[in-house]
Motif scaffolding. Structure first.
Motif, PDB file in Angstrom:
ATOM      1  N   MET A  68       0.846  -1.177   0.000  1.00 32.93           N
ATOM      2  CA  MET A  68       0.000   0.000   0.000  1.00 32.93           C
ATOM      3  C   MET A  68       0.887   1.234   0.000  1.00 32.93           C
ATOM      4  O   MET A  68       1.974   1.229   0.534  1.00 32.93           O
ATOM      5  N   GLY A  69       0.436   2.288  -0.591  1.00 29.69           N
ATOM      6  CA  GLY A  69       1.202   3.518  -0.607  1.00 29.69           C
ATOM      7  C   GLY A  69       0.555   4.529  -1.513  1.00 29.69           C
ATOM      8  O   GLY A  69      -0.483   4.282  -2.121  1.00 29.69           O
ATOM      9  N   ASN A  70       1.189   5.663  -1.597  1.00 26.77           N
ATOM     10  CA  ASN A  70       0.696   6.746  -2.436  1.00 26.77           C
ATOM     11  C   ASN A  70       1.769   7.149  -3.424  1.00 26.77           C
ATOM     12  O   ASN A  70       2.953   6.970  -3.185  1.00 26.77           O
ATOM     13  N   THR A  71       1.321   7.746  -4.514  1.00 30.92           N
ATOM     14  CA  THR A  71       2.256   8.270  -5.492  1.00 30.92           C
ATOM     15  C   THR A  71       2.867   9.563  -4.971  1.00 30.92           C
ATOM     16  O   THR A  71       2.405  10.143  -3.985  1.00 30.92           O
ATOM     17  N   GLN A  72       3.874  10.006  -5.684  1.00 27.76           N
ATOM     18  CA  GLN A  72       4.409  11.352  -5.563  1.00 27.76           C
ATOM     19  C   GLN A  72       4.198  11.952  -6.940  1.00 27.76           C
ATOM     20  O   GLN A  72       4.353  11.245  -7.949  1.00 27.76           O
ATOM     21  N   ALA A  73       3.813  13.205  -7.025  1.00 22.45           N
ATOM     22  CA  ALA A  73       3.514  13.833  -8.315  1.00 22.45           C
ATOM     23  C   ALA A  73       4.438  15.025  -8.550  1.00 22.45           C
ATOM     24  O   ALA A  73       4.536  15.903  -7.693  1.00 22.45           O
ATOM     25  N   TRP A  74       5.096  15.030  -9.698  1.00 29.49           N
ATOM     26  CA  TRP A  74       6.011  16.101 -10.074  1.00 29.49           C
ATOM     27  C   TRP A  74       5.414  16.896 -11.228  1.00 29.49           C
ATOM     28  O   TRP A  74       5.054  16.323 -12.259  1.00 29.49           O
ATOM     29  N   PRO A  75       5.336  18.219 -11.101  1.00 27.97           N
ATOM     30  CA  PRO A  75       4.858  19.031 -12.232  1.00 27.97           C
ATOM     31  C   PRO A  75       5.970  19.144 -13.276  1.00 27.97           C
ATOM     32  O   PRO A  75       7.127  19.424 -12.936  1.00 27.97           O
ATOM     33  N   VAL A  76       5.617  18.896 -14.529  1.00 31.43           N
ATOM     34  CA  VAL A  76       6.619  18.981 -15.599  1.00 31.43           C
ATOM     35  C   VAL A  76       6.267  20.047 -16.631  1.00 31.43           C
ATOM     36  O   VAL A  76       7.028  20.272 -17.563  1.00 31.43           O
ATOM     37  N   LEU A  77       5.131  20.700 -16.457  1.00 26.89           N
ATOM     38  CA  LEU A  77       4.749  21.818 -17.319  1.00 26.89           C
ATOM     39  C   LEU A  77       3.627  22.584 -16.644  1.00 26.89           C
ATOM     40  O   LEU A  77       2.693  21.993 -16.098  1.00 26.89           O
ATOM     41  N   TYR A 137       2.836   2.750  -9.158  1.00 26.53           N
ATOM     42  CA  TYR A 137       2.730   4.188  -8.905  1.00 26.53           C
ATOM     43  C   TYR A 137       2.779   5.028 -10.185  1.00 26.53           C
ATOM     44  O   TYR A 137       2.876   6.243 -10.123  1.00 26.53           O
ATOM     45  N   ALA A 138       2.718   4.391 -11.344  1.00 25.25           N
ATOM     46  CA  ALA A 138       2.836   5.102 -12.619  1.00 25.25           C
ATOM     47  C   ALA A 138       1.489   5.698 -13.033  1.00 25.25           C
ATOM     48  O   ALA A 138       0.527   4.977 -13.259  1.00 25.25           O
ATOM     49  N   GLU A 139       1.452   7.015 -13.107  1.00 21.39           N
ATOM     50  CA  GLU A 139       0.267   7.723 -13.567  1.00 21.39           C
ATOM     51  C   GLU A 139       0.694   9.016 -14.246  1.00 21.39           C
ATOM     52  O   GLU A 139       1.789   9.518 -14.001  1.00 21.39           O
ATOM     53  N   LEU A 140      -0.190   9.539 -15.068  1.00 21.28           N
ATOM     54  CA  LEU A 140       0.049  10.785 -15.777  1.00 21.28           C
ATOM     55  C   LEU A 140      -1.215  11.630 -15.656  1.00 21.28           C
ATOM     56  O   LEU A 140      -2.317  11.117 -15.836  1.00 21.28           O
ATOM     57  N   GLU A 141      -1.039  12.905 -15.361  1.00 26.13           N
ATOM     58  CA  GLU A 141      -2.197  13.764 -15.082  1.00 26.13           C
ATOM     59  C   GLU A 141      -2.045  15.129 -15.733  1.00 26.13           C
ATOM     60  O   GLU A 141      -0.960  15.694 -15.768  1.00 26.13           O
ATOM     61  N   VAL A 142      -3.166  15.651 -16.200  1.00 24.37           N
ATOM     62  CA  VAL A 142      -3.253  17.046 -16.638  1.00 24.37           C
ATOM     63  C   VAL A 142      -4.313  17.695 -15.751  1.00 24.37           C
ATOM     64  O   VAL A 142      -5.485  17.309 -15.786  1.00 24.37           O
ATOM     65  N   GLY A 158      10.006   9.533  -3.675  1.00 21.49           N
ATOM     66  CA  GLY A 158      11.461   9.579  -3.699  1.00 21.49           C
ATOM     67  C   GLY A 158      12.067   9.273  -5.058  1.00 21.49           C
ATOM     68  O   GLY A 158      13.282   9.245  -5.216  1.00 21.49           O
ATOM     69  N   ASP A 159      11.239   9.060  -6.065  1.00 20.64           N
ATOM     70  CA  ASP A 159      11.710   8.695  -7.404  1.00 20.64           C
ATOM     71  C   ASP A 159      11.953   9.942  -8.251  1.00 20.64           C
ATOM     72  O   ASP A 159      11.547  10.020  -9.414  1.00 20.64           O
ATOM     73  N   ASP A 160      12.646  10.925  -7.662  1.00 23.33           N
ATOM     74  CA  ASP A 160      12.919  12.193  -8.346  1.00 23.33           C
ATOM     75  C   ASP A 160      13.647  11.999  -9.668  1.00 23.33           C
ATOM     76  O   ASP A 160      13.353  12.694 -10.641  1.00 23.33           O
ATOM     77  N   GLU A 161      14.594  11.057  -9.700  1.00 24.96           N
ATOM     78  CA  GLU A 161      15.360  10.833 -10.925  1.00 24.96           C
ATOM     79  C   GLU A 161      14.463  10.348 -12.058  1.00 24.96           C
ATOM     80  O   GLU A 161      14.656  10.729 -13.202  1.00 24.96           O
ATOM     81  N   ARG A 162      13.497   9.488 -11.734  1.00 19.28           N
ATOM     82  CA  ARG A 162      12.583   9.007 -12.775  1.00 19.28           C
ATOM     83  C   ARG A 162      11.769  10.175 -13.337  1.00 19.28           C
ATOM     84  O   ARG A 162      11.607  10.312 -14.544  1.00 19.28           O
ATOM     85  N   ALA A 163      11.250  11.013 -12.455  1.00 20.69           N
ATOM     86  CA  ALA A 163      10.442  12.148 -12.912  1.00 20.69           C
ATOM     87  C   ALA A 163      11.258  13.053 -13.826  1.00 20.69           C
ATOM     88  O   ALA A 163      10.784  13.457 -14.896  1.00 20.69           O
ATOM     89  N   VAL A 192       9.216  21.349 -12.977  1.00 20.32           N
ATOM     90  CA  VAL A 192       9.098  22.813 -12.842  1.00 20.32           C
ATOM     91  C   VAL A 192       8.673  23.267 -11.447  1.00 20.32           C
ATOM     92  O   VAL A 192       8.388  24.441 -11.251  1.00 20.32           O
ATOM     93  N   GLY A 193       8.656  22.366 -10.502  1.00 19.85           N
ATOM     94  CA  GLY A 193       8.268  22.735  -9.149  1.00 19.85           C
ATOM     95  C   GLY A 193       8.433  21.560  -8.217  1.00 19.85           C
ATOM     96  O   GLY A 193       8.773  20.456  -8.655  1.00 19.85           O
ATOM     97  N   PRO A 194       8.190  21.788  -6.957  1.00 25.61           N
ATOM     98  CA  PRO A 194       8.326  20.696  -5.999  1.00 25.61           C
ATOM     99  C   PRO A 194       7.241  19.630  -6.221  1.00 25.61           C
ATOM    100  O   PRO A 194       6.165  19.926  -6.722  1.00 25.61           O
ATOM    101  N   SER A 195       7.576  18.426  -5.813  1.00 24.06           N
ATOM    102  CA  SER A 195       6.591  17.344  -5.922  1.00 24.06           C
ATOM    103  C   SER A 195       5.561  17.491  -4.806  1.00 24.06           C
ATOM    104  O   SER A 195       5.766  18.229  -3.843  1.00 24.06           O
ATOM    105  N   GLU A 196       4.455  16.810  -4.977  1.00 26.31           N
ATOM    106  CA  GLU A 196       3.436  16.787  -3.938  1.00 26.31           C
ATOM    107  C   GLU A 196       2.992  15.359  -3.701  1.00 26.31           C
ATOM    108  O   GLU A 196       3.127  14.497  -4.568  1.00 26.31           O
ATOM    109  N   PHE A 197       2.490  15.130  -2.496  1.00 24.46           N
ATOM    110  CA  PHE A 197       1.980  13.819  -2.109  1.00 24.46           C
ATOM    111  C   PHE A 197       0.808  13.483  -3.003  1.00 24.46           C
ATOM    112  O   PHE A 197      -0.084  14.297  -3.207  1.00 24.46           O
ATOM    113  N   GLY A 198       0.802  12.286  -3.580  1.00 24.85           N
ATOM    114  CA  GLY A 198      -0.204  11.920  -4.550  1.00 24.85           C
ATOM    115  C   GLY A 198      -1.370  11.136  -3.980  1.00 24.85           C
ATOM    116  O   GLY A 198      -1.763  11.298  -2.838  1.00 24.85           O
ATOM    117  N   TRP A 199      -1.912  10.258  -4.807  1.00 25.63           N
ATOM    118  CA  TRP A 199      -3.120   9.510  -4.484  1.00 25.63           C
ATOM    119  C   TRP A 199      -2.817   8.413  -3.496  1.00 25.63           C
ATOM    120  O   TRP A 199      -1.910   7.720  -3.514  1.00 25.63           O
TER     121      TRP A 199
END
Length: 175
Positions: free
Chosen positions: A1-10, A121-126, A151-156, A168-175
């Motif tokens: 169980m866990g949550n994603t981390q979300a990184w803004p890329v645009l 944890y692989a997802e893509l969002e707009v 913690g997968d900053d390198e992947r993002a 383009v910004g800090p990550s946020e706690f995901g789903w």
């Protein structure tokens, strides 16, 4: 169980630009299911609810207000292709804050970084008219997020670089 981390890329005021980048990111995946995608919005009054459901009559409505009958209501539409996802999001983006989420995807292995494939944890969002994944606060811009393991900053950063973008910004706690 866990949550994603979300990184803004645009972040952009041009919804077409955000959707184009998301489509490019889909091409980087090891795989994704086109029907593993949905558009989600909150209706806080009758007018917004009517506009959302008139524009997409197949949308499902779930009530979260008092007694689960009043506002706000969650409006969700499943889509089965990139073209359908794009059309649905465009039709809702001028009504309210909303987001498009692809799940059931596989981020590829990145051997040079020692990173294996990622499904869980692989997802893509707009996110339309918002800078956060839940679209809680209005913004003049749309944000594209890649979701991955915490913690997968390198992947993002790697994913973004594959399509000529960057985080383009800090990550946020995901789903």
């Amino acid at each position: 169980m866990g949550n994603t981390q979300a990184w803004p890329v645009l972040r952009t005021t041009d919804l077409s630009e955000a959707l184009d980048l998301a489509e490019k990111l889909l091409s980087v995946t090891a795989s994704y299911e086109p029907d593993g995608c949905y558009v989600d919005a909150w209706a806080r009054d009758e007018d917004v609810l009517r506009q959302l459901t008139d524009r997409n009559p197949a949308a499902r409505v779930a009530w979260y207000g008092e007694g689960q009958t009043g506002f706000p209501a969650n409006v969700q539409l499943g889509v089965s292709s990139v073209a359908e996802a794009r059309a649905a999001l465009v039709s809702w983006a001028d009504v309210t804050r909303c987001y498009l989420l692809w799940c059931h995807m596989l981020w590829p292995e990145v051997p040079e970084l020692g990173i294996g494939e990622e499904y869980k944890y692989a997802e893509l969002e707009v996110a339309c008219n918002s800078h956060d994944i839940h679209c809680e606060e209005w913004a003049a811009e749309h944000t594209v997020f890649v979701h991955a393991r915490q913690g997968d900053d390198e992947r993002a950063a790697w994913l973004a670089a594959q399509v000529g973008a960057r985080v383009v910004g800090p990550s946020e706690f995901g789903w």
